[in-house]
Motif scaffolding. Structure first.
Motif, short mmCIF file in Angstrom:
data_model
loop_
_atom_site.label_atom_id
_atom_site.label_comp_id
_atom_site.label_asym_id
_atom_site.label_seq_id
_atom_site.Cartn_x
_atom_site.Cartn_y
_atom_site.Cartn_z
N TYR A 21 -95.71 26.47 40.22
CA TYR A 21 -96.66 26.34 39.11
C TYR A 21 -96.68 24.91 38.59
O TYR A 21 -95.65 24.24 38.55
N ARG A 22 -97.86 24.49 38.17
CA ARG A 22 -98.04 23.17 37.57
C ARG A 22 -98.84 23.34 36.29
O ARG A 22 -99.77 24.15 36.22
N LEU A 23 -98.49 22.57 35.29
CA LEU A 23 -99.28 22.50 34.07
C LEU A 23 -100.03 21.18 34.10
O LEU A 23 -99.40 20.11 34.13
N HIS A 24 -101.33 21.24 34.11
CA HIS A 24 -102.17 20.05 34.02
C HIS A 24 -102.49 19.88 32.54
O HIS A 24 -103.39 20.56 32.01
N ALA A 25 -101.72 19.03 31.88
CA ALA A 25 -101.82 18.87 30.43
C ALA A 25 -103.11 18.15 30.04
O ALA A 25 -103.68 17.39 30.83
N ASP A 26 -103.54 18.40 28.82
CA ASP A 26 -104.76 17.78 28.30
C ASP A 26 -104.68 16.25 28.29
O ASP A 26 -105.70 15.59 28.35
N ASP A 27 -103.47 15.70 28.23
CA ASP A 27 -103.32 14.24 28.19
C ASP A 27 -103.31 13.61 29.59
O ASP A 27 -103.11 12.41 29.74
N GLY A 28 -103.49 14.44 30.64
CA GLY A 28 -103.53 13.92 32.01
C GLY A 28 -102.24 14.06 32.78
O GLY A 28 -102.23 13.91 34.00
N GLN A 29 -101.13 14.33 32.11
CA GLN A 29 -99.84 14.49 32.79
C GLN A 29 -99.83 15.81 33.56
O GLN A 29 -100.38 16.82 33.11
N VAL A 30 -99.20 15.81 34.73
CA VAL A 30 -99.02 17.03 35.51
C VAL A 30 -97.52 17.33 35.53
O VAL A 30 -96.71 16.49 35.91
#
Length: 68
Positions: A21-30
């Motif tokens: 699983y990956r979280l693609h954060a709203d700030d662009g960080q993965v």
């Protein structure tokens, strides 16, 4: 003196990849996410998570839910 760890709260999209699983954060960080299996139903949705930062790109998930 005691060091208390404080979980981070992040918003983004949970994605399932061939390696987990990956979280693609709203700030662009993965972020790689450990412990996301119970929240698989939230994949491809905008969510909010609480997690400990274990490494520069690794989260240990405590909680996840839909972003409102």
């Amino acid at each position: 003196m005691s060091a208390t760890r404080v979980p981070a709260r992040l918003h983004g999209t949970l994605r399932v990849t061939g390696r987990g699983y990956r979280l693609h954060a709203d700030d662009g960080q993965v972020w790689r996410v450990e412990g996301a299996e119970p929240f698989a139903a939230l994949a491809e949705q905008t969510i909010v998570v609480e997690a400990y930062r274990r490494a520069p790109n690794l989260l240990e998930l405590l909680w996840a839910g839909p972003a409102i």
